[in-house]
Design an enzyme around this catalytic site. Structure first.
Site, short mmCIF file in Angstrom:
data_model
loop_
_atom_site.label_atom_id
_atom_site.label_comp_id
_atom_site.label_asym_id
_atom_site.label_seq_id
_atom_site.Cartn_x
_atom_site.Cartn_y
_atom_site.Cartn_z
N LEU A 46 0.86 -1.18 0.00
CA LEU A 46 0.00 0.00 0.00
C LEU A 46 0.90 1.24 0.00
O LEU A 46 1.92 1.27 0.69
CB LEU A 46 -0.89 0.02 1.26
N ASP A 47 0.51 2.25 -0.76
CA ASP A 47 1.25 3.51 -0.74
C ASP A 47 1.28 4.06 0.68
O ASP A 47 0.36 3.80 1.47
CB ASP A 47 0.59 4.53 -1.66
N PRO A 48 2.30 4.84 1.03
CA PRO A 48 2.40 5.37 2.39
C PRO A 48 1.15 6.10 2.87
O PRO A 48 0.76 5.97 4.04
CB PRO A 48 3.60 6.32 2.30
#
Length: 302
Positions: A46-48
């Site tokens: 997952l993106d930050p």
């Protein structure tokens, strides 16, 4: 000879509700520390700034990660219309604007073109490799990147809410390799108004959902305790999409040594991938052939 990693020989899955502002790698490291586990990994970055389900595998469960990575996943996300950004999300600089705003009916109609087998160009700021380099590194260095479109299966894409004319809340169920940021970008372009992702939350991934997830605060509070162990799901949870076959002790030994082993079959086709258990304990994953399973992955748990 490499140094042997210290820690517990513990196997299973922990479902984490990843908060915004934390990398997926940082979550894995936190879980490994909390369990004092030798080995850990996750199934799907997952993106930050994204939140939601991050399934973390410990020990032997890491061998089942590909089956979760390949499984369908569901995302709830907000698209911001009228602005295109360099990163296709709210973190990037705005590179173009539009005064146009779509109607609800315009959005619903456009979504039909993003369902089924589609071709998707990943965001320039993504982990896709180009000649051995990550795209996001090249993009940060100011290079003009030409990323090839790749196929994506989109099971479902629906409009959930329209808080105001600038925003729409969508839900997408898709297969492996989907970029929600690309969906938002391409939807904005299709509607002629531009767009980017404002918020993103993964609500389930394969057999794992936010209903089963622990927060990082909960993990911290229970770290290094037997209480945390009770939240660990068995490694076979990652094999939920494969048929299960059983075997006896002799076949289990053969399978764990990498040799074909006889199994008790029921409705499995020749060449079909399946997993084998002995008294409910996972032994191996492999291909079924004429009464035997030829292992491709073996488990050493007891």
């Amino acid at each position: 000879m490499g140094r042997k990693r210290k820690g517990r020989d513990i196997s299973g899955w922990l479902v984490v509700d990843k908060p915004a502002g934390v990398t997926s790698t940082a979550v894995v490291n936190k879980v490994r520390w909390a369990f004092d586990a030798k080995k850990a990994g996750h199934a799907g970055t997952l993106d930050p700034d994204a939140t939601g389900v991050l399934a973390v595998a410990l020990g032997e469960a890491t061998k089942t990660v590909p089956y979760i990575t390949d499984a369908l996943k569901a995302y709830e996300f907000t698209v911001r219309f009228g602005e295109a950004t360099r990163t296709d999300d709210a973190e990037g600089d705005v590179i173009a604007t539009s005064p146009l705003r779509p109607s609800d009916d315009d959005i619903k109609e456009a979504l039909h073109g993003f369902v089924g087998e589609i071709m998707q160009v990943p965001p320039q700021f993504s982990a896709v490799k180009i000649d051995g380099e990550r795209a996001y590194k090249l993009a940060r260095d100011g290079e003009d990147i030409d990323l090839a479109a790749r196929p994506l299966w989109v099971e479902e894409l629906t409009l959930l809410d329209r808080p105001d004319e600038d925003h729409a809340v969508l839900m997408m169920v898709c297969g492996k390799g989907g970029y929600v940021r690309s969906i938002a970008r391409d939807l904005g372009e299709t509607l002629g108004c531009l767009g980017h992702v404002r918020t993103l939350r993964r609500i389930w991934s394969g057999p794992f959902s936010t209903d089963d997830a622990l927060s990082l605060e909960q993990i911290d509070a229970m770290a290094k305790s037997s209480e945390l162990d009770t939240f660990l799901k068995p490694l076979q949870t990652g094999l939920a999409d494969l048929p299960e076959l059983s075997c006896n002790a002799e076949a289990a030994t053969r399978l764990r040594n990498g040799n074909p082993g006889k199994v008790i079959t029921s409705g499995v086709d020749y060449g079909e991938e399946c997993w084998v258990s002995l008294d409910g304990v996972p032994v191996a994953v492999g291909r079924y052939k004429a009464g035997e399973v030829h292992p491709t992955r073996v488990f050493v748990t007891t």
